[in-house]
Motif scaffolding. Structure first.
Motif, PDB file in Angstrom:
ATOM      1  N   SER A  28     -13.899 -42.634  28.591  1.00 27.21           N
ATOM      2  CA  SER A  28     -13.454 -41.308  28.160  1.00 27.21           C
ATOM      3  C   SER A  28     -12.962 -41.280  26.729  1.00 27.21           C
ATOM      4  N   PHE A  29     -12.749 -42.448  26.101  1.00 28.22           N
ATOM      5  CA  PHE A  29     -12.288 -42.416  24.720  1.00 28.22           C
ATOM      6  C   PHE A  29     -13.402 -42.138  23.720  1.00 28.22           C
ATOM      7  N   VAL A  30     -14.665 -42.180  24.150  1.00 29.84           N
ATOM      8  CA  VAL A  30     -15.786 -41.979  23.235  1.00 29.84           C
ATOM      9  C   VAL A  30     -16.037 -40.483  23.059  1.00 29.84           C
ATOM     10  N   PRO A  31     -16.012 -39.965  21.829  1.00 31.77           N
ATOM     11  CA  PRO A  31     -16.245 -38.536  21.627  1.00 31.77           C
ATOM     12  C   PRO A  31     -17.682 -38.154  21.934  1.00 31.77           C
ATOM     13  N   ALA A  32     -17.842 -36.991  22.542  1.00 36.95           N
ATOM     14  CA  ALA A  32     -19.176 -36.514  22.883  1.00 36.95           C
ATOM     15  C   ALA A  32     -19.909 -35.987  21.662  1.00 36.95           C
ATOM     16  N   GLY A  33     -19.154 -35.555  20.669  1.00 37.26           N
ATOM     17  CA  GLY A  33     -19.776 -34.990  19.492  1.00 37.26           C
ATOM     18  C   GLY A  33     -20.181 -33.547  19.707  1.00 37.26           C
ATOM     19  N   THR A  34     -21.002 -33.054  18.795  1.00 38.00           N
ATOM     20  CA  THR A  34     -21.467 -31.672  18.840  1.00 38.00           C
ATOM     21  C   THR A  34     -22.971 -31.653  19.060  1.00 38.00           C
ATOM     22  N   ASP A  35     -23.521 -30.465  19.231  1.00 32.29           N
ATOM     23  CA  ASP A  35     -24.973 -30.356  19.390  1.00 32.29           C
ATOM     24  C   ASP A  35     -25.692 -30.894  18.157  1.00 32.29           C
ATOM     25  N   GLY A  36     -25.051 -30.764  16.993  1.00 28.85           N
ATOM     26  CA  GLY A  36     -25.687 -31.206  15.768  1.00 28.85           C
ATOM     27  C   GLY A  36     -25.460 -32.660  15.417  1.00 28.85           C
ATOM     28  N   ARG A  37     -24.448 -33.299  16.016  1.00 32.20           N
ATOM     29  CA  ARG A  37     -24.167 -34.698  15.657  1.00 32.20           C
ATOM     30  C   ARG A  37     -23.490 -35.407  16.806  1.00 32.20           C
ATOM     31  N   GLN A  38     -24.220 -36.335  17.404  1.00 33.06           N
ATOM     32  CA  GLN A  38     -23.747 -37.158  18.508  1.00 33.06           C
ATOM     33  C   GLN A  38     -23.964 -38.623  18.159  1.00 33.06           C
ATOM     34  N   PRO A  39     -23.404 -39.558  18.938  1.00 35.08           N
ATOM     35  CA  PRO A  39     -23.699 -40.965  18.677  1.00 35.08           C
ATOM     36  C   PRO A  39     -25.205 -41.222  18.695  1.00 35.08           C
TER      37      PRO A  39
END
Length: 478
Positions: free
Chosen positions: A242-253
């Motif tokens: 759960s510590f990993v950010p999901a990001g946005t539609d435009g920028r994810q891991p």
């Protein structure tokens, strides 16, 4: 374990206190961001097997001839890491000879072990790569974004020394500035355009986070998320903590790699070692969680690719990592065997280029240093020298931001290499007046995606390396 611990109480003039703006996060199994004994234990052998690096090792691909720059809290000369090249120490510790270049915190050494340790019982992903360490985080983790940018610029200008082809940066801020103008984002993009594959942690702000940490927001670089392997080789049972950010539609891991329970080198007697004894493992090893660890794994893996095919550009490396990644319910997970031998994607990336003309203070986000209650803010660097982002961006883009140890019109380093260490005495007399810096910086529990969390040095001394005081004499920024 909580991601945030209690602040040290102030005691005496100038001793640092710590505030922590981060939110405690946990994956539901007691495995929050940080250092603990609970949960998955991912040895480096397990990690190599999981990402198929073991097969490349068997074929003789060990990173030989490839330079990897690590910008972090330095590297201590522990077992497996005695052959490390040290670039200039740009940290607040540079004023103390006993601590110069060496990691008295523990974070950089942990990542260095993941990347290039040559010890048989904890072999790094690229054990024969040349590791070049640039120390920016101090003994208590304190760091300013201008120190990190200066380190990136130094790597660009010295990339031909040790054939630096990879840069691992497990640092980030919560800046919301557009990455097309953000100076930190521009610095990593400049490195990318000079042929250096930049690997950055996506941050540890949680899956509900609306964006990745800066500079992982830059679309060119490789933003790495972390997975919990559950101790198996199977991708289908991997979980995104759960510590990993999901990001946005435009920028994810861009890619995910193991980042929970990673067992790597410790600094015996260092800050993390003494503060989190439950994270100690036999043989002077240490267990940690975070996208920092995942980024170090990807950085080492990229060195294997580049040893096999040195002609690959950063765009090609990224395209092939994504092309070959194992598709699963969590997203693209690292498979370095397929990326190395079967990758064919060529890119190139066509994002709009950054300008770097934004605000350096906005680039800090909430990651600010302070001394005696006065914060380092505004458009200035660690020395208090005005930072003209437009003028700097031109020099950074051309790879000319450094000139004989001078960066942003101030002498930062000495003049050349001496053996395997940059021969410099810190800031050429221009140190900091005061008795202790603090800042968000390296989080004492692990990487938090905001920077380093300065907790203050417990007891104000470290016997292991003879650290014996603060006292950076000279001019202060104001």
């Amino acid at each position: 374990m909580s991601a945030a611990g209690p602040a040290l109480a102030a005691g005496g003039k100038g001793k640092p206190t710590t505030q922590d703006p981060t939110t405690s996060v946990d994956n539901g199994n007691g495995q929050g961001i940080g250092w603990s004994v609970e949960g998955t234990h991912a040895t480096l052998q397990h990690v190599a097997d999981t990402i198929d690096a073991s097969f490349l090792h068997d074929d003789g691909l060990t990173g030989n001839g490839i330079g990897i720059a690590l910008i972090d809290t330095g590297v201590a000369p522990v077992t497996g890491l005695t052959d490390v090249w040290h670039g200039p120490d740009l940290s607040l510790d540079s004023q103390a000879e006993e601590a110069r270049h060496y990691d008295v915190y523990g974070h950089g050494t942990h990542l260095a072990g993941i990347i290039t340790s040559d010890r048989a019982d904890a072999l790094g992903i690229a054990p024969d790569a040349d590791l070049v360490s640039l120390k920016v985080g101090a003994h208590d983790g304190a760091v300013d974004v201008t120190q990190v940018i200066a380190a990136i610029d130094w790597v660009v200008q010295h990339r031909h020394e040790h054939n630096i082809r990879v840069l691992v940066l497990a640092y980030g801020t919560d800046s919301t500035q557009d990455p097309r103008i953000d100076p930190l984002s521009h610095a990593v993009e400049s490195a990318w355009r000079h042929g250096i594959t930049v690997v950055v942690g996506a941050g540890n702000t949680g899956q509900a986070s609306p964006r990745l940490a800066t500079p992982a927001t830059n679309p060119y670089v490789i933003a790495v998320g972390a997975v919990d392997t559950q101790g198996t080789w199977r991708v289908r049972d991997d979980e995104v903590p759960s510590f990993v950010p999901a990001g946005t539609d435009g920028r994810q891991p861009d890619v995910y790699a193991p980042g929970v329970g990673i067992v790597s080198a410790a600094v015996p007697g260092g800050y993390l070692d003494t503060t989190y004894p439950d994270a100690r493992q036999p043989g002077d090893l240490f267990r940690g969680n975070g996208t920092s660890q995942a980024a170090a794994i990807v950085g080492g893996a990229v060195a294997l690719m580049l040893q096999y095919d040195p002609s690959l550009s950063p765009d090609q490396v990224k395209a092939r990592l994504i092309e070959a990644a194992s598709s699963s319910h969590i997203g693209p997970t690292l498979n370095i065997w397929d990326a190395t031998y079967f990758g064919s994607a060529n890119g190139p990336q066509t994002w709009l280029p950054s300008t770097g003309t934004g605000s350096i203070d906005a680039s800090r986000g909430s990651s600010t240093l302070s001394v005696d209650g006065v914060a380092l803010t505004g458009e200035q660097d660690i020395h208090g020298v005005a930072f003209d982002s437009a003028a700097w961006a031109v020099e950074s883009s051309s790879g000319t931001a450094w000139n004989d140890g001078v960066w942003n019109d101030t002498q930062w380093t000495g003049w050349g290499w001496n053996g395997n260490t940059w021969n410099g005495w810190g800031w050429n007399g221009e140190g900091w007046h005061g008795w202790g810096w603090n800042g968000w910086g390296w989080n004492g529990d692990a990487w938090n995606g905001w920077g380093w969390n300065g907790w203050g040095w417990n007891g104000w001394g470290w016997n292991g390396w003879g650290w014996n005081g603060w006292g950076w004499n000279g001019v202060q920024w104001d």
